[in-house]
Design a protein around this motif. Sequence first.
Motif, PDB file in Angstrom:
ATOM      1  N   GLU A   1       0.855  -1.179   0.000  1.00  0.00           N
ATOM      2  CA  GLU A   1       0.000   0.000   0.000  1.00  0.00           C
ATOM      3  C   GLU A   1       0.895   1.234   0.000  1.00  0.00           C
ATOM      4  OE1 GLU A   1      -3.917  -0.449   2.490  1.00  0.00           O
ATOM      5  OE2 GLU A   1      -2.276  -1.281   3.656  1.00  0.00           O
ATOM      6  N   TYR A   2       0.476   2.250  -0.709  1.00  0.00           N
ATOM      7  CA  TYR A   2       1.221   3.505  -0.694  1.00  0.00           C
ATOM      8  C   TYR A   2       0.651   4.421   0.380  1.00  0.00           C
ATOM      9  CZ  TYR A   2       3.338   1.777  -4.929  1.00  0.00           C
ATOM     10  OH  TYR A   2       4.039   0.996  -5.829  1.00  0.00           O
ATOM     11  N   GLU A   3       1.509   5.303   0.855  1.00  0.00           N
ATOM     12  CA  GLU A   3       1.126   6.235   1.893  1.00  0.00           C
ATOM     13  C   GLU A   3       0.388   7.443   1.310  1.00  0.00           C
ATOM     14  OE1 GLU A   3       2.694   6.060   5.656  1.00  0.00           O
ATOM     15  OE2 GLU A   3       1.862   4.246   4.783  1.00  0.00           O
ATOM     16  N   ALA A   4      -0.456   8.043   2.133  1.00  0.00           N
ATOM     17  CA  ALA A   4      -1.194   9.245   1.738  1.00  0.00           C
ATOM     18  C   ALA A   4      -0.945  10.337   2.762  1.00  0.00           C
ATOM     19  CB  ALA A   4      -2.682   8.942   1.651  1.00  0.00           C
ATOM     20  N   ILE A   5      -0.782  11.566   2.291  1.00  0.00           N
ATOM     21  CA  ILE A   5      -0.613  12.715   3.176  1.00  0.00           C
ATOM     22  C   ILE A   5      -1.898  13.535   3.109  1.00  0.00           C
ATOM     23  CG2 ILE A   5       0.719  14.823   3.636  1.00  0.00           C
ATOM     24  CD1 ILE A   5       2.328  12.136   1.573  1.00  0.00           C
ATOM     25  N   VAL A   6      -2.508  13.780   4.262  1.00  0.00           N
ATOM     26  CA  VAL A   6      -3.787  14.486   4.313  1.00  0.00           C
ATOM     27  C   VAL A   6      -3.736  15.622   5.322  1.00  0.00           C
ATOM     28  CG1 VAL A   6      -5.096  12.409   3.684  1.00  0.00           C
ATOM     29  CG2 VAL A   6      -4.756  12.963   6.105  1.00  0.00           C
TER      30      VAL A   6
ATOM     31  N   GLN B   1       5.845  13.995  -8.326  1.00  0.00           N
ATOM     32  CA  GLN B   1       5.275  15.026  -9.189  1.00  0.00           C
ATOM     33  C   GLN B   1       5.362  16.409  -8.536  1.00  0.00           C
ATOM     34  OE1 GLN B   1       1.396  13.054  -9.770  1.00  0.00           O
ATOM     35  NE2 GLN B   1       1.736  13.206 -11.976  1.00  0.00           N
ATOM     36  N   ALA B   2       5.371  16.417  -7.198  1.00  0.00           N
ATOM     37  CA  ALA B   2       5.450  17.671  -6.456  1.00  0.00           C
ATOM     38  C   ALA B   2       6.897  18.128  -6.246  1.00  0.00           C
ATOM     39  CB  ALA B   2       4.745  17.531  -5.109  1.00  0.00           C
ATOM     40  N   GLY B   3       7.838  17.392  -6.838  1.00  0.00           N
ATOM     41  CA  GLY B   3       9.236  17.794  -6.764  1.00  0.00           C
ATOM     42  C   GLY B   3      10.018  17.213  -5.603  1.00  0.00           C
ATOM     43  N   LEU B   4       9.425  16.240  -4.904  1.00  0.00           N
ATOM     44  CA  LEU B   4      10.103  15.599  -3.775  1.00  0.00           C
ATOM     45  C   LEU B   4      10.452  14.164  -4.170  1.00  0.00           C
ATOM     46  CD1 LEU B   4       7.684  16.817  -0.981  1.00  0.00           C
ATOM     47  CD2 LEU B   4      10.009  17.648  -1.338  1.00  0.00           C
ATOM     48  N   ASP B   5      11.717  13.821  -4.120  1.00  0.00           N
ATOM     49  CA  ASP B   5      12.161  12.501  -4.564  1.00  0.00           C
ATOM     50  C   ASP B   5      11.900  11.462  -3.471  1.00  0.00           C
ATOM     51  OD1 ASP B   5      13.224  10.490  -6.078  1.00  0.00           O
ATOM     52  OD2 ASP B   5      15.315  11.008  -5.666  1.00  0.00           O
ATOM     53  N   VAL B   6      10.617  11.168  -3.270  1.00  0.00           N
ATOM     54  CA  VAL B   6      10.212  10.207  -2.243  1.00  0.00           C
ATOM     55  C   VAL B   6       9.223   9.219  -2.850  1.00  0.00           C
ATOM     56  CG1 VAL B   6       9.052   9.865  -0.019  1.00  0.00           C
ATOM     57  CG2 VAL B   6      10.500  11.889  -0.377  1.00  0.00           C
ATOM     58  N   GLU B   7       9.528   7.936  -2.675  1.00  0.00           N
ATOM     59  CA  GLU B   7       8.642   6.848  -3.093  1.00  0.00           C
ATOM     60  C   GLU B   7       8.690   5.803  -1.994  1.00  0.00           C
ATOM     61  OE1 GLU B   7       8.854   3.188  -6.263  1.00  0.00           O
ATOM     62  OE2 GLU B   7       9.638   5.139  -6.916  1.00  0.00           O
TER      63      GLU B   7
ATOM     64  N   THR C   1       1.610  12.577  -6.931  1.00  0.00           N
ATOM     65  CA  THR C   1       2.612  11.862  -6.156  1.00  0.00           C
ATOM     66  C   THR C   1       3.593  12.894  -5.600  1.00  0.00           C
ATOM     67  OG1 THR C   1       4.167  11.590  -7.975  1.00  0.00           O
ATOM     68  CG2 THR C   1       2.433   9.926  -7.751  1.00  0.00           C
ATOM     69  N   LEU C   2       4.344  12.501  -4.588  1.00  0.00           N
ATOM     70  CA  LEU C   2       5.371  13.395  -4.055  1.00  0.00           C
ATOM     71  C   LEU C   2       6.411  13.706  -5.137  1.00  0.00           C
ATOM     72  CD1 LEU C   2       5.848  11.892  -0.482  1.00  0.00           C
ATOM     73  CD2 LEU C   2       4.859  14.119  -1.043  1.00  0.00           C
TER      74      LEU C   2
ATOM     75  N   ALA D   1       3.279   7.032  -4.013  1.00  0.00           N
ATOM     76  CA  ALA D   1       3.375   6.106  -5.142  1.00  0.00           C
ATOM     77  C   ALA D   1       4.397   6.606  -6.167  1.00  0.00           C
ATOM     78  CB  ALA D   1       2.007   5.953  -5.803  1.00  0.00           C
ATOM     79  N   PRO D   2       4.948   5.704  -6.982  1.00  0.00           N
ATOM     80  CA  PRO D   2       5.918   6.117  -7.996  1.00  0.00           C
ATOM     81  C   PRO D   2       5.257   6.812  -9.180  1.00  0.00           C
ATOM     82  CG  PRO D   2       5.544   3.766  -8.133  1.00  0.00           C
ATOM     83  CD  PRO D   2       4.794   4.245  -6.927  1.00  0.00           C
ATOM     84  N   ALA D   3       3.953   6.591  -9.368  1.00  0.00           N
ATOM     85  CA  ALA D   3       3.213   7.176 -10.490  1.00  0.00           C
ATOM     86  C   ALA D   3       1.778   7.426 -10.032  1.00  0.00           C
ATOM     87  CB  ALA D   3       3.235   6.220 -11.684  1.00  0.00           C
TER      88      ALA D   3
END
Length: 313
Positions: free
Chosen positions: A114-119, A232-238, A229-230, A218-220
């Motif tokens: 599962e991928y993480e979500a930031i809310v 896409q927001a410019g943060l190199d986190v997966e 995704t992070l 997520a990676p995509a």
Amino acid sequence: MKHLVLASLFAGAVALPAMADYTIIAPANPGGGWDQTARTMQQVMQEDGISKSVQVQNVPGAGGTIGLAQFASQNKGNPDALIVGGYVMVGAILTNKSPVSLKDVTPIARLTGEYEAIVVPAASPIKDIAGLIDALKASPGAVSWAGGSAGGTDHIAVGLIAKAAGVDPTKINYIAYSGGGEALAALLGNQVTAGISSLGEFEAQVKAGTLRLLATTAPAPIDGVDAPTLKQAGLDVELQNWRMVAAGPGLSAEQKAKVTADIDALAKSANWQKQLADKGWMDTYLSGPEFDAQLDQDIQATESILRDIGLVK
């Protein structure tokens, strides 16, 4: 002739490999992700005839390390015992200074992820992930994050986000909650700035409009999820919060191959695939040398970020 046919049939029946009676240890309380994984395995393995009998035992405590230690000590050379674990356990082994690690069992396969979500709460003035990062850069301690256990996947994700944003990871204000319900209550009560957990944990509240989804790890982009995704927001986190299954230590090559074949059969079955779809679990199945290599990589990366956060010396 009749006797010859019967003898031939009997010989064929005797030659069939016996189905194992498995015991699966869920190193957590009933109801959580590891317990759900173990009980779903139990159901599918019995229904599909992979095993005629599967028992599940709960041995909770210390991020799975109590169950892991008991499992490793009691099941040397036993091919009929399995334990469910995951990424949270990797962090718990390090933060709890556990004398037993995943090197003391026989990893078999990664099952799901599962991928993480930031809310943030719907009433938050923060409208997007850029706004949250701006606030984090301005005053790291003023941004409080609600998540799961210290050193777990959620905590690691926040550390990685801080690091990618150029913020000292030791300055993050991470509040560890013992359960998703407590973290959710803190979010809905506007007691914290942001929350982080698996996407499924927040899905109902996001759909209801009480939480705002800012980004995923997520990676995509994920189909049906209206958030970047992070990356896409410019943060190199997966980051993927994965779950795995391992067998006891000291298995022979033949024993390990038999267990792996059974878990392969489970993962490829239509019954298991339906369970994944129904539960919203992602199929990230990986076994053999590829899983061993990925596991080593994840352990090294986790140790590095936990040192950065200050949880491991």
